[in-house]
Design a protein around this motif. Structure first.
Motif, PDB file in Angstrom:
ATOM      1  N   ASN A 143      -7.716  -2.479  -2.383  1.00 39.90           N
ATOM      2  CA  ASN A 143      -7.803  -1.372  -1.435  1.00 39.90           C
ATOM      3  C   ASN A 143      -6.842  -0.226  -1.766  1.00 39.90           C
ATOM      4  OD1 ASN A 143      -9.710  -2.117   0.926  1.00 39.90           O
ATOM      5  ND2 ASN A 143      -8.546  -3.989   0.563  1.00 39.90           N
ATOM      6  N   GLY A 144      -6.099  -0.378  -2.843  1.00 41.60           N
ATOM      7  CA  GLY A 144      -5.170   0.677  -3.232  1.00 41.60           C
ATOM      8  C   GLY A 144      -4.010   0.857  -2.288  1.00 41.60           C
ATOM      9  N   LEU A 145      -3.651  -0.208  -1.553  1.00 37.60           N
ATOM     10  CA  LEU A 145      -2.585  -0.070  -0.550  1.00 37.60           C
ATOM     11  C   LEU A 145      -1.225   0.206  -1.179  1.00 37.60           C
ATOM     12  CD1 LEU A 145      -3.571  -2.886   1.984  1.00 37.60           C
ATOM     13  CD2 LEU A 145      -4.279  -0.490   1.912  1.00 37.60           C
ATOM     14  N   ARG A 147      -0.641   2.547  -2.965  1.00 39.23           N
ATOM     15  CA  ARG A 147      -0.467   4.000  -2.945  1.00 39.23           C
ATOM     16  C   ARG A 147       0.272   4.476  -1.696  1.00 39.23           C
ATOM     17  NH1 ARG A 147      -0.406   7.212  -6.942  1.00 39.23           N
ATOM     18  NH2 ARG A 147      -0.440   8.775  -5.277  1.00 39.23           N
ATOM     19  N   ALA A 148       0.270   3.673  -0.638  1.00 34.35           N
ATOM     20  CA  ALA A 148       0.898   4.103   0.614  1.00 34.35           C
ATOM     21  C   ALA A 148       2.393   4.349   0.435  1.00 34.35           C
ATOM     22  CB  ALA A 148       0.654   3.065   1.706  1.00 34.35           C
ATOM     23  N   ASP A 151       2.871   7.604  -1.485  1.00 35.12           N
ATOM     24  CA  ASP A 151       2.652   8.771  -0.630  1.00 35.12           C
ATOM     25  C   ASP A 151       3.821   8.999   0.326  1.00 35.12           C
ATOM     26  OD1 ASP A 151       0.261   9.192  -1.865  1.00 35.12           O
ATOM     27  OD2 ASP A 151      -0.990   8.525  -0.200  1.00 35.12           O
ATOM     28  N   TYR A 162      -6.428   6.454  -3.973  1.00 37.58           N
ATOM     29  CA  TYR A 162      -6.539   5.063  -3.506  1.00 37.58           C
ATOM     30  C   TYR A 162      -7.670   4.304  -4.198  1.00 37.58           C
ATOM     31  CZ  TYR A 162      -3.053   5.861   0.137  1.00 37.58           C
ATOM     32  OH  TYR A 162      -1.883   6.115   0.810  1.00 37.58           O
ATOM     33  N   PRO A 164     -10.454   2.567  -3.407  1.00 32.95           N
ATOM     34  CA  PRO A 164     -10.697   1.185  -2.980  1.00 32.95           C
ATOM     35  C   PRO A 164     -11.979   0.618  -3.565  1.00 32.95           C
ATOM     36  CG  PRO A 164     -11.125   2.720  -1.184  1.00 32.95           C
ATOM     37  CD  PRO A 164     -10.501   3.518  -2.283  1.00 32.95           C
TER      38      PRO A 164
END
Length: 352
Positions: A143-145, A147-148, A151, A162, A164
């Protein structure tokens, strides 16, 4: 039957103690959990002591007291760490059982290759918790989490970064489809994934564990990697699996793949993993283990990469103790007393 002296080097609760003592009337159990902490602090790397010992843990008794405990033991139930000179100090020792599942934990010290029977909790460790960690790591990267955090540090969102992907319909390859690996495969299948895996020897179709469509032998790994979107490493670390995932193996993987390692760090050539990430051949990696984890922090190239999730070997932890090591120990104790074969006896040549 004469008294059978069993020494535990890890604390045991009242229920566990009763379970062990109920196996046979000859059992005399001595709980020495915490007694050797001072020795561990003096003989193991500082990084290990900081990770596994309480800050004020100094041990109990004198050196002579601890020597006597070891010298009188017929059987020892150990955890991590353990006395590195245990064999030399335990002249009567016939059998050592370690609560962890990984045989490679014992490569340090004088038990490895000795005349003592040594068993592990392979297949009875916290398999479900470890499998849940593996699935969470897959979802985190899918889910590309990751990247949070990038950011947040930048103070602005980059939604397009992200990318996903759905795990449903993707293929997961479980390297080491034993007790832990089978749980990983079962959870992946519940997510709608096609699950394949490897073991030392291939499994016939009629003997496949729940959720698996194929389990090949060691020679099938490269073929299975070509079609796998996610790879979960769950095997034992042995001379045969040392740096199993090297430059060639990462190159054989499907582009955009995810790697999750819940086994041992040494199974991965970390420089090769970093190179594969630099080439953007892999989507990301989750490492609950890394090379030298008991001595130093992770490789900087990996720890600094936001596509790499690194945790301090916590995948087996949870709010529930479902570790089956004591039950396995008691079953093996019955087998040992009656002269029957025991489970999980380490084959020194094989490495587990």
């Amino acid at each position: 039957m004469p008294e059978l002296n069993i020494l535990t080097l890890m604390p045991v609760g009242a229920q566990q103690r009763s379970r062990i003592e109920a196996v046979d009337a000859s059992v005399r159990l001595t709980d020495a959990g915490g007694w050797f902490d001072g020795e561990y602090r003096a003989t193991w790397p500082d990084f290990t002591a900081q990770r596994y010992l309480a800050p004020d843990a100094a041990g109990k008794g004198s050196r002579a007291d601890r020597d006597r405990l070891l010298a009188e033991a017929d059987i020892i139930l150990g955890g991590w760490p353990f006395p590195l000179d245990l064999r030399a100090r335990a002249a009567r020792l016939k059998w050592f059982h370690q609560r962890p599942a990984g045989a490679s934990n014992l490569l340090r010290g004088d038990l490895w290759g000795s005349d003592v029977i040594v068993t592990t909790s392979r297949g009875s460790a916290s398999s479900l918790a470890i499998a849940q960690y593996a699935l969470a790591a897959m979802l985190h990267l899918a889910n590309g989490l990751n990247r949070a955090a990038v950011d947040r540090q930048a103070g602005r969102f980059d939604a397009r970064a992200y990318r996903p992907i759905l795990l449903d319909g993707k293929t997961a390859c479980v390297v080491g489809a034993g007790g832990i690996g089978q749980q990983v495969g079962r959870l992946c299948a519940a997510m709608g994934m096609r699950v394949v895996g490897t073991r030392r020897h291939a499994a016939p179709e009629q003997a496949l564990p729940a959720g698996f469509s194929e389990i090949g032998g060691t020679g099938d790994l490269d073929r299975l990697l070509r079609d796998s979107d996610v790879v979960a490493i769950c095997c034992q670390w042995t001379p045969q699996t040392d740096r199993l995932f090297n430059q060639d193996r990462f190159a054989a993987m499907k582009p955009g793949g995810i790697v999750v390692n819940v086994a041992r760090g040494e199974i991965i050539d970390e420089a090769a993993l970093a190179d594969a990430l630099d080439r953007v051949h892999l989507r990301g990696a989750a490492l609950d283990v890394y090379v030298g984890e008991f001595e130093r922090p992770p490789m900087e190239r990996l720890w600094a990469d936001p596509r790499v999730l690194i945790t301090p070997h916590i995948s087996g932890a949870s709010d529930q103790d479902r570790h089956g090591g004591i039950e396995l120990f008691c079953d093996n104790l019955l087998a040992w007393l009656s002269g029957r074969p025991m489970r999980n006896v380490i084959d020194w040549a094989r490495g587990y």
